[in-house]
Design a protein around this motif. Structure first.
Motif, PDB file in Angstrom:
ATOM      1  N   UNK A 182     -27.244 -25.327  17.933  1.00  0.00           N
ATOM      2  CA  UNK A 182     -28.150 -26.304  18.534  1.00  0.00           C
ATOM      3  C   UNK A 182     -28.547 -27.404  17.556  1.00  0.00           C
ATOM      4  N   UNK A 183     -28.477 -27.150  16.268  1.00  0.00           N
ATOM      5  CA  UNK A 183     -28.839 -28.153  15.263  1.00  0.00           C
ATOM      6  C   UNK A 183     -27.702 -29.130  14.985  1.00  0.00           C
ATOM      7  N   UNK A 184     -26.484 -28.776  15.364  1.00  0.00           N
ATOM      8  CA  UNK A 184     -25.335 -29.662  15.158  1.00  0.00           C
ATOM      9  C   UNK A 184     -25.470 -30.908  16.039  1.00  0.00           C
ATOM     10  N   UNK A 185     -26.083 -30.765  17.199  1.00  0.00           N
ATOM     11  CA  UNK A 185     -26.284 -31.908  18.085  1.00  0.00           C
ATOM     12  C   UNK A 185     -27.184 -32.957  17.442  1.00  0.00           C
ATOM     13  N   UNK A 186     -28.172 -32.519  16.682  1.00  0.00           N
ATOM     14  CA  UNK A 186     -29.050 -33.454  15.967  1.00  0.00           C
ATOM     15  C   UNK A 186     -28.260 -34.229  14.911  1.00  0.00           C
ATOM     16  N   UNK A 187     -27.375 -33.545  14.223  1.00  0.00           N
ATOM     17  CA  UNK A 187     -26.527 -34.198  13.226  1.00  0.00           C
ATOM     18  C   UNK A 187     -25.625 -35.235  13.893  1.00  0.00           C
ATOM     19  N   UNK A 188     -25.019 -34.887  15.007  1.00  0.00           N
ATOM     20  CA  UNK A 188     -24.162 -35.831  15.734  1.00  0.00           C
ATOM     21  C   UNK A 188     -24.952 -37.055  16.186  1.00  0.00           C
ATOM     22  N   UNK A 189     -26.161 -36.836  16.639  1.00  0.00           N
ATOM     23  CA  UNK A 189     -27.008 -37.952  17.075  1.00  0.00           C
ATOM     24  C   UNK A 189     -27.275 -38.904  15.918  1.00  0.00           C
ATOM     25  N   UNK A 190     -27.596 -38.354  14.757  1.00  0.00           N
ATOM     26  CA  UNK A 190     -27.846 -39.188  13.579  1.00  0.00           C
ATOM     27  C   UNK A 190     -26.603 -39.958  13.145  1.00  0.00           C
ATOM     28  N   UNK A 191     -25.448 -39.324  13.221  1.00  0.00           N
ATOM     29  CA  UNK A 191     -24.200 -40.006  12.842  1.00  0.00           C
ATOM     30  C   UNK A 191     -23.879 -41.139  13.809  1.00  0.00           C
ATOM     31  N   UNK A 192     -24.139 -40.934  15.086  1.00  0.00           N
ATOM     32  CA  UNK A 192     -23.876 -41.979  16.082  1.00  0.00           C
ATOM     33  C   UNK A 192     -24.788 -43.192  15.873  1.00  0.00           C
ATOM     34  N   UNK A 193     -26.019 -42.946  15.414  1.00  0.00           N
ATOM     35  CA  UNK A 193     -26.978 -44.027  15.221  1.00  0.00           C
ATOM     36  C   UNK A 193     -26.775 -44.790  13.914  1.00  0.00           C
ATOM     37  N   UNK A 194     -26.053 -44.211  12.978  1.00  0.00           N
ATOM     38  CA  UNK A 194     -25.833 -44.833  11.670  1.00  0.00           C
ATOM     39  C   UNK A 194     -24.761 -45.922  11.788  1.00  0.00           C
ATOM     40  N   UNK A 195     -25.135 -47.152  11.485  1.00  0.00           N
ATOM     41  CA  UNK A 195     -24.192 -48.279  11.600  1.00  0.00           C
ATOM     42  C   UNK A 195     -23.093 -48.234  10.552  1.00  0.00           C
ATOM     43  N   UNK A 196     -23.310 -47.534   9.444  1.00  0.00           N
ATOM     44  CA  UNK A 196     -22.303 -47.469   8.388  1.00  0.00           C
ATOM     45  C   UNK A 196     -21.198 -46.461   8.685  1.00  0.00           C
TER      46      UNK A 196
END
Length: 96
Positions: free
Chosen positions: A70-84
């Protein structure tokens, strides 16, 4: 906790300081959500198979970590939001 591998590609025009900050940010998201970093590999700048956002190269980083699903989804969300970060992929590499 399951074992995962994250590979992400960052923009090639980032300087060393920005690249280091980006890697620390990704690692902190994993550890703050109860995960554990097992190994981090800097694969360096490589040519992409096809242009992404008009870029022909990217800086590859591979991170192996343990986390709850369930915590992997939070990581994916952060990666999607990162413009770099221009691409990322998380796979489950649990031994079965």
């Amino acid at each position: 906790m399951r074992k995962y591998e994250l590979m992400y590609i960052t923009r090639p025009d980032l300087d060393e300081e920005s690249l280091k900050n980006n890697r620390e940010k990704v690692q902190s998201v994993i550890t703050q959500n109860g995960g554990e970093i097992l190994e981090t590999q800097d694969m360096g700048k490589r040519r992409l198979a096809y242009p992404i956002q008009k870029l022909r190269e990217g800086v590859y980083t591979v991170v192996q970590f343990r986390s709850r699903p369930d915590k992997v989804k939070e990581l994916e969300r952060n990666l999607r939001l990162d413009d770099n970060v221009i691409r990322h992929m998380i796979i489950n590499i649990d031994e079965r």
